[in-house]
Design a protein around this motif. Structure first.
Motif, short mmCIF file in Angstrom:
data_model
loop_
_atom_site.label_atom_id
_atom_site.label_comp_id
_atom_site.label_asym_id
_atom_site.label_seq_id
_atom_site.Cartn_x
_atom_site.Cartn_y
_atom_site.Cartn_z
N LYS A 100 27.82 58.32 53.35
CA LYS A 100 28.30 59.67 53.65
C LYS A 100 29.42 59.62 54.70
O LYS A 100 30.39 60.37 54.62
CB LYS A 100 27.15 60.55 54.16
CG LYS A 100 26.27 61.06 53.04
CD LYS A 100 25.27 62.05 53.53
CE LYS A 100 25.65 63.41 53.05
NZ LYS A 100 24.63 64.43 53.20
N LEU A 146 32.83 58.88 53.22
CA LEU A 146 33.41 59.85 52.31
C LEU A 146 34.16 60.93 53.05
O LEU A 146 33.92 61.18 54.24
CB LEU A 146 32.30 60.48 51.46
CG LEU A 146 31.59 59.53 50.51
CD1 LEU A 146 30.36 60.18 49.94
CD2 LEU A 146 32.52 59.09 49.40
N GLN A 147 35.03 61.62 52.30
CA GLN A 147 35.86 62.65 52.92
C GLN A 147 35.01 63.80 53.45
O GLN A 147 35.11 64.21 54.59
CB GLN A 147 36.87 63.14 51.90
CG GLN A 147 37.99 63.94 52.53
CD GLN A 147 38.95 64.43 51.48
OE1 GLN A 147 38.84 64.12 50.31
NE2 GLN A 147 39.91 65.22 51.92
N TYR A 148 34.16 64.32 52.56
CA TYR A 148 33.32 65.45 52.98
C TYR A 148 31.87 65.03 53.20
O TYR A 148 31.14 65.64 53.94
CB TYR A 148 33.36 66.56 51.93
CG TYR A 148 34.76 67.03 51.62
CD1 TYR A 148 35.50 67.71 52.57
CD2 TYR A 148 35.34 66.75 50.39
CE1 TYR A 148 36.79 68.12 52.31
CE2 TYR A 148 36.63 67.15 50.11
CZ TYR A 148 37.35 67.83 51.06
OH TYR A 148 38.64 68.23 50.81
N ASP A 193 27.31 65.90 46.32
CA ASP A 193 28.05 65.89 45.05
C ASP A 193 29.00 64.68 44.99
O ASP A 193 29.12 64.02 43.95
CB ASP A 193 28.82 67.21 44.83
CG ASP A 193 29.53 67.70 46.08
OD1 ASP A 193 29.18 67.24 47.19
OD2 ASP A 193 30.44 68.53 45.95
N GLU A 194 29.62 64.36 46.14
CA GLU A 194 30.52 63.18 46.19
C GLU A 194 29.72 61.89 46.03
O GLU A 194 30.12 60.97 45.33
CB GLU A 194 31.22 63.14 47.55
CG GLU A 194 32.59 63.79 47.58
CD GLU A 194 33.26 63.51 48.90
OE1 GLU A 194 34.16 62.68 48.94
OE2 GLU A 194 32.86 64.14 49.91
N LYS A 247 28.64 61.19 42.42
CA LYS A 247 29.70 60.66 41.55
C LYS A 247 29.80 59.14 41.73
O LYS A 247 29.86 58.39 40.77
CB LYS A 247 31.02 61.35 41.87
CG LYS A 247 32.10 61.02 40.87
CD LYS A 247 33.36 61.78 41.16
CE LYS A 247 34.48 61.48 40.18
NZ LYS A 247 34.50 60.19 39.56
N TYR A 299 31.28 67.88 39.40
CA TYR A 299 30.10 67.78 40.27
C TYR A 299 30.10 68.98 41.20
O TYR A 299 31.05 69.20 41.93
CB TYR A 299 30.14 66.47 41.07
CG TYR A 299 30.07 65.26 40.17
CD1 TYR A 299 31.20 64.80 39.51
CD2 TYR A 299 28.87 64.58 39.96
CE1 TYR A 299 31.15 63.70 38.66
CE2 TYR A 299 28.81 63.48 39.12
CZ TYR A 299 29.95 63.06 38.47
OH TYR A 299 29.89 61.98 37.62
N LYS A 352 28.07 71.51 44.12
CA LYS A 352 27.00 71.62 45.11
C LYS A 352 26.31 72.97 44.88
O LYS A 352 26.99 74.00 44.77
CB LYS A 352 27.63 71.57 46.51
CG LYS A 352 26.65 71.15 47.56
CD LYS A 352 27.36 70.91 48.86
CE LYS A 352 26.33 70.86 49.96
NZ LYS A 352 26.94 70.79 51.26
#
Lengths: 107, 360
Positions: B268, B271-273, B277-278, B281, B333, B335
């Motif tokens: 996490k 990742l960007q956010y 959902d990210e 993927k 994807y 949320k």
């Protein structure tokens, strides 16, 4: 002595789970490895021939089954020994051979 | 001799009992009045429905009852049902006014009903007023299971085109794929065909439920499979559901000895956010290892199903778990605003999917 050929379909056409305990009708990888693969592997090593696994003739494989059989053998005997003796045949799902080789190396 | 009925002791007792009886009668009368007031202006059918739900907590199903089309409303409904289940409250599901219904919702409904009945909690429901929706429900066997006691499994019925199947003891059952495949391929191609992607998908999902649905114990959760044939469009739809902890909760809670321990948080941060959902993927694409270790990982479990989709062995794969809705086929994807505790997977098999000669 010629190479030994082992057909997965002679074990089951519906190979299933990783471990025996995961289902009564699961035809697990653990069972295949212990009952079918390991005795044949020993035989092939003693005779210094290849053990060729034919993975065709089933209705499909779960990844855990494949990993447990071939990755499991590699964990037990070492990947060099396994890679030296095992070979694979598949006309139906040739892409699985790459996966299996990777499971052996990653184990 | 003085008569017993005229003694003070008798009179006291009689007065006490009379007062009690009178209070009971007043309560009953008030209850009757309330019921009468409630039922004023209702038809005989509606009054019958009210009586059916007496003693139950009534829960109204979402108007558009579909896990796929209306995931948030359906999850809200499931969560309410789960609450009643945990409190052991009897539930009456009001389906009367639903405007649409699909097999994804029926699969969920039958599995929830099964859970209630297996704990001896009363569960009841009514028919949708729309006949075509009532038919979907009747064909699924929902009312058949509703009206009789069920054990801890529902057997797969050969030759039934729309049905739900549940396996007791949460096992992996690789033989199930053979029957399901034979029937599905006959609907699609007119003869038995081998669909290796279907078997891989079923095995990965059963194995997932067996291994990861419960954090404490392996094989603690049931899985459910609903298979629905559409002969007209030559498609077969599959719905798989378990009420485990869900994919992300399972990932987050790996014990310290496990190879996935701490990965979720590490991932996490990269990742960007950092949303689920990210993460999902990456997980499906088999890129979780790549992100963390720099090496690609040959997908086991869910990535194994994604590979099957990429090889065109199945179509239209969609997954809902915790707060993520993944339309994997469309690579979308989302949320969700609420959480589904479990995993729901749907996919279809159609005439364009790769298949081979029947193996037997």
């Amino acid at each position: 002595m010629d190479n030994i050929i082992l057909f997965v379909k002679s074990f089951s056409i519906t190979p299933g789970s990783r471990y025996k305990e995961e289902g009564k009708k699961a035809h697990s990888g653990e069972e295949f490895r212990e009952v079918f693969l390991e005795p044949q592997f020993e035989k092939a090593e003693k005779a210094n021939v290849k053990l060729i696994i034919n993975i065709d003739g089933t209705i499909g494989y779960g990844t855990s089954w494949l990993e447990e059989v071939f990755g499991g053998l590699s964990r037990k005997l070492g990947k060099d020994r396994v890679l030296k003796t095992l070979e694979f045949i598949s006309v139906e799902e040739p892409y699985l051979i790459d996966d299996i080789n990777q499971y052996i190396k990653d184990a | 001799m003085k008569k017993y009925q005229t003694t003070a002791k008798y009179k006291d007792k009689h007065q006490r009992l009379s007062l009690k009886r009178h209070r009971r009668q007043l309560l009953s009368k008030a209850k009757r009045k309330r019921k009468h007031y409630r039922q004023q202006g209702k038809s005989k059918y509606e009054r019958g429905q009210d009586n059916l739900a007496t003693g139950f907590k009534t829960l109204t199903a979402p108007e558009h009852f579909s896990f796929i089309e209306e995931p948030e409303k359906t999850i809200k409904f499931i969560n309410k049902l789960e609450n009643f289940y945990l409190k052991r409250k009897s539930v009456f599901v009001d389906l009367q006014n639903i405007k649409s219904l699909d097999h994804s919702a029926v699969a969920v409904l039958v599995s929830v009903m099964f859970s209630f009945k297996s704990r001896n909690i009363a569960f009841n429901g009514n028919f949708p007023l729309k006949k075509e929706l009532a038919k979907i429900l009747i064909d699924s066997g929902f009312f058949k299971y509703l009206s009789k006691p069920i054990g801890n499994k529902i057997e797969y019925t050969i030759g039934k085109e729309n049905q739900i199947f549940a396996r007791a003891n949460k096992e992996v059952n690789s033989e199930l794929g053979l029957i399901v495949m034979a029937e599905a391929s006959t609907t699609i191609w007119g003869i038995n065909r081998t669909c290796k992607g279907l078997q891989r998908t079923l095995l990965e999902l059963m194995q997932n439920t067996n291994n990861h649905a419960d954090l404490e114990e392996k094989g603690a959760k049931h899985w459910w499979l609903s298979v629905n044939h559409d002969k007209k469009s030559k498609k077969v739809y599959f719905y798989f559901v378990d009420y485990g902890v869900g994919i992300f909760e399972s990932l987050k809670s790996k014990p310290s000895g496990n190879k996935w321990f701490g990965w979720f948080e590490k991932l996490k941060n990269k990742l960007q956010y950092g949303g689920n959902d990210e993460v999902f993927k990456l997980l499906l694409d088999g890129d979780m290892h790549m992100t963390i270790t720099g090496h690609h990982f040959r997908g086991k479990g869910l990535p194994g199903i994604k590979e099957v989709l990429d090889r065109n062995q199945i179509s239209n794969l969609r997954i809902i778990s915790n707060n993520v809705y993944a339309d994997v086929s469309e690579e979308k994807y989302f949320k969700l605003s609420n959480e589904f505790s479990g995993t729901f997977v749907t996919w279809e098999l159609n005439e364009h999917n790769i298949n081979a000669k029947w193996i037997i």
